[in-house]
Structures are given as structure tokens and as C-alpha cells.
Design an enzyme around this catalytic site. Sequence first.
Site, short mmCIF file in Angstrom:
data_model
loop_
_atom_site.label_atom_id
_atom_site.label_comp_id
_atom_site.label_asym_id
_atom_site.label_seq_id
_atom_site.Cartn_x
_atom_site.Cartn_y
_atom_site.Cartn_z
N ARG A 1 37.11 42.96 -11.96
CA ARG A 1 38.31 43.36 -11.21
C ARG A 1 39.31 44.08 -12.14
NH1 ARG A 1 39.31 40.62 -6.03
NH2 ARG A 1 41.40 41.46 -6.23
N GLY B 1 44.05 43.07 -3.38
CA GLY B 1 44.39 42.72 -4.76
C GLY B 1 43.94 43.77 -5.75
N ASN C 1 39.85 40.50 5.46
CA ASN C 1 40.50 39.56 4.56
C ASN C 1 41.80 40.15 4.06
OD1 ASN C 1 40.05 38.80 1.11
ND2 ASN C 1 40.91 37.41 2.61
N HIS D 1 43.33 31.69 -0.70
CA HIS D 1 43.43 32.94 0.05
C HIS D 1 42.07 33.59 0.29
CE1 HIS D 1 45.53 36.38 1.61
NE2 HIS D 1 45.06 37.19 0.68
#
Length: 290
Positions: free
Chosen positions: A187, A40, A107, A268
Amino acid sequence: MTTHTEPPSMRERLLDIAGKEIFVAETGDGPPVLLLHGGGPGASGVSNYARNIGELAKEYRVIVPDLPGYGRSTKGVDGTDPFGYLADGIRGLMDRLDLDKAHLVGNSYGGACALRLALDTPDRADRMVLMGPGGIGTTRALPTPGLTSLLNYYGGDGPSRLKLEKFIRNHLVFNAAEVPDSVIDARYEASIDPEVVAAPPLRRPSGPNALRTLWKMDFTRDKRLSRLPVPTLVLWGAADRVNRPSGGRMLAERMPNCDLYEVANTGHWVQWERAELFNSLCADFLAGRR
């Protein structure tokens, strides 16, 4: 849900791997475990596994790289074979660390990296734990809304905090209210690094070879999967909106030595949302206790 905890202090370094730098942090002693993070926007190794590193380090040598293209590692990923590119980088890191073999924990994008590394060189993988890995049945249905949101992050009017917040709160986790603003802020800042914006590490294949690239990225079409001897535990959130939970059953049906654990009320990000469960299952499986 486990309260947020910071990872322990770690030894950090940048290593040259075939002319490119990979950032790696590590802590603990024992059998080596590589923790490979998701793809991501703004992802990095230590942030992805902040709730797991300390617990696993009680028993293992925990090695946490920033995957090629992410964090403090060299930016850019080969778009013609992204999973192979990541696997080559991590295998090179293992060589640099003098690791003939290691446990692989991955992951999402990192799960795809781990699986590709194991398929190409099964003798380098001891045991694997995969959480909602990418590349499972991806050519057999349209992308999920979560994956579409991820792939579109750098498109259109470009990255924004609002786009990232919607992706994380609407698609990445089961309970949006449990994601602190600080996680989104960190992030977002990482996602707008000019080098990353210039060369996003995860994007939709395009051009004349796009279909060939997509087929390379679907492990369920790889005949080697049915012969892979590596003991594998697949953990998949039952409410995963990025990679479909049916992917777990696809792996369990095709791999000869694969256990599947579907985690209720989880999205997720299994290792973050259900950290206590993940830490226990992961530590026990890697040790051969289950």
C-alpha cells in the site's frame, strides 16, 4: 480470521471511459458483480478484495476496477463532487462492458460510489452490499480520528510508511497484529506514485464551496434515499474507527429495502477481516437467498 489467499488469475485491461482510463480485472461467470474498493492511501481493487474474489467468482462474474484516481486508472478526482465523479466513471465502465445492470458491492469510498450511482440511476443497480460506506451522517459530527488520519496522509510532511502503518493498524482493522507487513509495504509503494501525490484522490473539501461539497457528500440529507428501491445489505464493523457504526442504523432507518448486519470485533475492513462471513453473506444476499 481467514488466512490470506491470493485472488485467482484475472483478465486485465485498461478501458477508455470518456477520455480517461479505468483499469479493470475480472474473472468468473454468472450475474455481474462490481467490487468497488475503499479510498485509503495506496488502495486498489484487487488488493482490497483479495480474500473475496475467488469465492464470489464461483457463482458470479466478478468485475474489479481501480476507481478513478487509484491504482492503474487515470489519476485525479473532481473535488467539487467526488462521489458523483466516481459514480459517473463506474457507470461509464458499465456502458463500456455492455452491462445494463449489475450488483454493486462497495467498501467505504467505494460504498459511497455505489450508493451515489444507485441514487442517480436506480435502474442500473440490481442489488447492493455496502461495507462501512462513506458519506453517512458526515455533516452531523466531527470526523472520526480514523478519517482525520486518512485525510491528513498527504498533508504536513507528506506521505510516509509510518503514517500509513499507523492508519492501517490503529484505525482500519480491529486486530493490528493480524495485518502482515507485506500489506503495508504494498500500500505504501502505491501511495507514493508521483501522480497520486500530485493529485490525492481523497482529501478534505476546501475553498468557498467546501460546505456545499460536504452537503453533497452526506447521503442522509438526500431525500432520494427514502425512495431507493434497490435491495441493500449493509455490513458494518462494530469497532469501525473510520466511519461510525451508527451510520448503518441511519441507512436502515431511511432506506425502504435495507438489511443491516453489524459485525462484532471488526473494524472498517469487514471483507478482509471477516472474509468467510462476508463471502457467505454477500453471495447469498446477491442471489436472493436471504
